[in-house]
Design an enzyme around this catalytic site. Structure first.
Site, mmCIF file in Angstrom:
data_model
loop_
_atom_site.group_PDB
_atom_site.id
_atom_site.type_symbol
_atom_site.label_atom_id
_atom_site.label_comp_id
_atom_site.label_asym_id
_atom_site.label_seq_id
_atom_site.Cartn_x
_atom_site.Cartn_y
_atom_site.Cartn_z
ATOM 1 N N LYS A 182 34.497 11.075 60.682
ATOM 2 C CA LYS A 182 34.615 9.761 61.323
ATOM 3 C C LYS A 182 33.466 8.851 60.893
ATOM 4 C CE LYS A 182 36.094 6.757 64.508
ATOM 5 N NZ LYS A 182 35.901 6.987 65.948
ATOM 6 N N GLU A 264 25.529 -0.626 65.916
ATOM 7 C CA GLU A 264 25.316 0.820 65.775
ATOM 8 C C GLU A 264 24.920 1.197 64.348
ATOM 9 O OE1 GLU A 264 28.046 3.222 68.801
ATOM 10 O OE2 GLU A 264 29.256 1.859 67.593
#
Length: 300
Positions: A182, A264
């Site tokens: 991911k 992030e």
């Protein structure tokens, strides 16, 4: 029926809350107004009220003990969020993390009691908040639950049964591999869409090919150093598949940069850069993209 605390009322937190509320008592910890009703919307169907109780930090002491706590805050906010909730956790509380990027698992495991299990929930469900009180469900996808300590590995089947109302939920016995896979998708999509102010699908244009290949090549070298079996061709295939499935979506990092919020990036390209230094592997493309996103954020 379980008492579940969802920490964070972003798009993913609200989507999970909507699904879990079908069988459980859901409490959502929010820094926004607790009296506002939140709604779930999918395609052309009428909006539905999310059946959850919104609480503030000050109200945590007045709630029943939580069986499950699901953290859906951004990677950089997990440690602070955990510190706020920690005094209210039971001895046997199941703790679940769900965010983009890497990190947090090792640090959190060190802070848990021997009776507390830690899991990671990675998801391909897509959504965004069209306004502060409505989450739009824009894409379906698989969600994968994995244990991050020994107790969680032992209890994972029981927990997955409690979470069965999350669509396409499966269990993995190798969540670190899936998290890294991911991560590679995040590296290929999130920073570039934020940098160039484009939708996910626009990354399929030829001018982005070399950047994506170079970024993922570096990340695959890191995967090899971490003893993970991830091939570049597979990483590219997954990334381009997600670009196609979410072609009309804007990535979460694009939205964070657009709205001048912290991103992030440190848990995505920053993680590759950090691991490169630890393993003496050059990561110039991830280093450069990390610096560009940090500069873009600080300049606005």
């Amino acid at each position: 029926m379980a008492n579940i605390l969802v920490v964070g009322d972003g798009a993913i937190g609200l989507l999970f809350s909507h699904f879990l509320a079908k069988h459980h008592a859901i409490y959502i910890l929010t820094r926004k107004g607790t009296v506002n009703t939140r709604f779930y919307s999918h395609s052309n169907a009428a909006s539905e009220k999310i059946n959850a109780t919104f609480i503030s930090q000050e109200q945590l002491s007045q709630t029943p003990e939580f069986d499950i706590v699901l953290f859906t805050v951004k990677a950089f906010a997990v440690q602070q969020a955990y510190a706020q909730v920690k005094p209210y956790l039971g001895n046997n509380t199941h703790i679940i993390l769900s965010h983009n990027g890497m990190g947090n698992v090792e640090q959190l495991n060190e802070q848990l009691t021997k009776q507390q299990s830690l899991y990671f929930l990675t998801t391909s469900i897509a959504g965004f908040k069209s306004n502060p009180n409505i989450v739009q469900h824009t894409g379906n996808g698989q969600s994968v639950l994995g244990g991050c300590n020994q107790l969680a590995i032992q209890n994972i089947q029981q927990l997955s049964e409690q979470l069965h109302t999350i669509p396409q939920l499966i269990v993995s016995n190798n969540i670190e591999q899936l998290r890294f896979e991911k991560l590679l998708v995040n590296i290929a999509i999130n920073p570039l869409t934020a940098l160039y102010n484009i939708k996910n699908g626009q990354l399929r244009a030829p001018q982005f090919n070399s950047s994506i290949i170079n970024l993922l090549t570096e990340a695959c070298h890191i995967a090899t150093a971490l003893k993970l079996n991830i091939k570049l061709i597979d990483a590219l295939e997954r990334a381009y598949k997600v670009m196609s499935l979410t072609a009309e979506n804007y990535s979460s990092m694009h939205q964070d940069v657009l709205h001048n919020r912290q991103t992030e990036i440190m848990a995505i390209c920053g993680y590759i850069s950090e691991q490169g230094k630890l393993h003496h592997i050059a990561t110039p493309y991830n280093d450069a993209l990390l610096a560009k996103i940090l500069a873009k954020k600080s300049a606005e």
